[in-house]
Motif scaffolding. Structure first.
Motif, PDB file in Angstrom:
ATOM      1  N   GLY A 128       0.809  -1.140  -0.010  1.00 57.69           N
ATOM      2  CA  GLY A 128      -0.014  -0.090  -0.039  1.00 57.69           C
ATOM      3  C   GLY A 128       0.803   1.187   0.112  1.00 57.69           C
TER       4      GLY A 128
ATOM      5  N   LEU B 290       2.458   1.581  -3.584  1.00 53.89           N
ATOM      6  CA  LEU B 290       1.399   2.171  -4.417  1.00 53.89           C
ATOM      7  C   LEU B 290       1.376   3.812  -4.273  1.00 53.89           C
ATOM      8  N   ALA B 291       1.267   4.181  -2.844  1.00 58.06           N
ATOM      9  CA  ALA B 291       1.435   5.779  -2.666  1.00 58.06           C
ATOM     10  C   ALA B 291       2.572   6.306  -3.131  1.00 58.06           C
TER      11      ALA B 291
ATOM     12  N   VAL C 218      -0.497   6.367  -6.747  1.00 57.51           N
ATOM     13  CA  VAL C 218      -1.586   6.039  -6.766  1.00 57.51           C
ATOM     14  C   VAL C 218      -2.271   6.666  -5.743  1.00 57.51           C
TER      15      VAL C 218
ATOM     16  N   GLU D  66      -5.080   7.651  -2.559  1.00 53.05           N
ATOM     17  CA  GLU D  66      -5.496   6.952  -1.468  1.00 53.05           C
ATOM     18  C   GLU D  66      -6.927   6.292  -1.591  1.00 53.05           C
TER      19      GLU D  66
ATOM     20  N   ARG E 210      -6.885   1.987  -1.882  1.00 52.21           N
ATOM     21  CA  ARG E 210      -5.584   1.721  -2.444  1.00 52.21           C
ATOM     22  C   ARG E 210      -4.944   0.448  -1.365  1.00 52.21           C
TER      23      ARG E 210
ATOM     24  N   SER F 187      -6.598  -2.747  -2.521  1.00 52.59           N
ATOM     25  CA  SER F 187      -5.866  -3.261  -3.616  1.00 52.59           C
ATOM     26  C   SER F 187      -4.582  -3.846  -3.365  1.00 52.59           C
TER      27      SER F 187
END
Length: 246
Positions: free
Chosen positions: A132, A135-136, A140, A142, A157, A160
């Motif tokens: 997570g 991804l940030a 990506v 939130e 996020r 996923s």
């Protein structure tokens, strides 16, 4: 199996009704546009916790000496170092990846499989990283806050990212189902026991308190300990004279 299914249905129905009863007219929070649904899932999770998980955790906490609880927590945290190594590399944080690798090697060998934590005494400290957070870092967004059944607070996020987090954790590859479930159960109960004292800090609306705490903690982790924007410093934050009335 049918009895368990019926019990889960009854608990879920009760939780949904409780969630509906607790919902009044309230402004929609930008971070929590699905609050109505989330509160119902939250109520369901609270029922499971109150009548199953928390009593088991309290019993475990009562009969298990603190050094053993610490050792169990250390063991599972040590396994998580591998996830941190992987995600640190994906985020191009080579220094953190190196420290996490060193922690895993030292604690697995000198720390009796991770039960002890000599790496911390050597001041080898790594920031925990998961997919997570990766991804940030990759940009990506939130996404809205969401409460998952049994799993609890999350965001779109972070939700996923769950498959990647699951498959980057070594316990996933324990082939014997009974052994894997038993170890996971111990991990869950030990973690819940570690929260028994902390939950006394909860004030006001429990749902809002836990939501805001989760989001603040996640943003703190994603920013590597840097404080985020202060909402009270925003020009859009208006005060009214009544706010200062006695």
């Amino acid at each position: 199996m049918k009895r368990i299914s019926k019990l889960m249905t009854v608990l879920l129905a009760g939780a949904l009704l409780a969630g509906c009863a607790s919902q009044g007219a309230r402004p929609v929070e930008p971070v929590d546009p699905w609050e109505g649904f989330n509160r119902r899932v939250f109520a369901f999770n609270e029922v499971i916790d109150r009548y199953a998980l928390k009593p088991v955790a309290q019993g475990y906490d009562t009969i298990t000496p603190q050094p053993i609880q610490n050792g169990v927590g250390n063991f599972f945290s040590n396994l998580g170092e591998l996830r941190t190594v992987l995600n640190s590399v994906l985020q191009w944080k080579w220094g953190n990846a190196g420290v996490a690798s060193g922690r895993f090697l030292v604690n697995t060998t000198l720390g009796l499989g991770g039960v002890l934590d000599p790496a911390s005494r050597m001041e080898w400290m790594a920031r925990e990283e998961d997919f997570g957070q990766t991804l940030a870092v990759w940009g990506v967004a939130e996404g809205p806050y969401v409460v998952l059944p049994l799993l609890g607070p999350s965001t779109v996020r972070d939700t996923s990212a769950l498959p990647a987090d699951i498959y980057s954790y070594p316990l996933t590859y324990v082939e014997d189902d009974k052994v894997r479930y038993a170890i996971r159960a111990l991990q869950l109960v030990n973690f819940r026991a570690s929260l028994l004292e902390q939950e006394k800090l909860v004030r006001g609306d429990r749902y809002v308190f836990l939501r805001d705490t989760y989001l603040q903690r996640r943003r703190f982790e994603i920013n590597d300990g840097q404080a985020g924007d202060d909402p009270f410093a925003s020009d859009d934050f208006d005060f009214d004279d009544s706010d200062f009335a006695d």
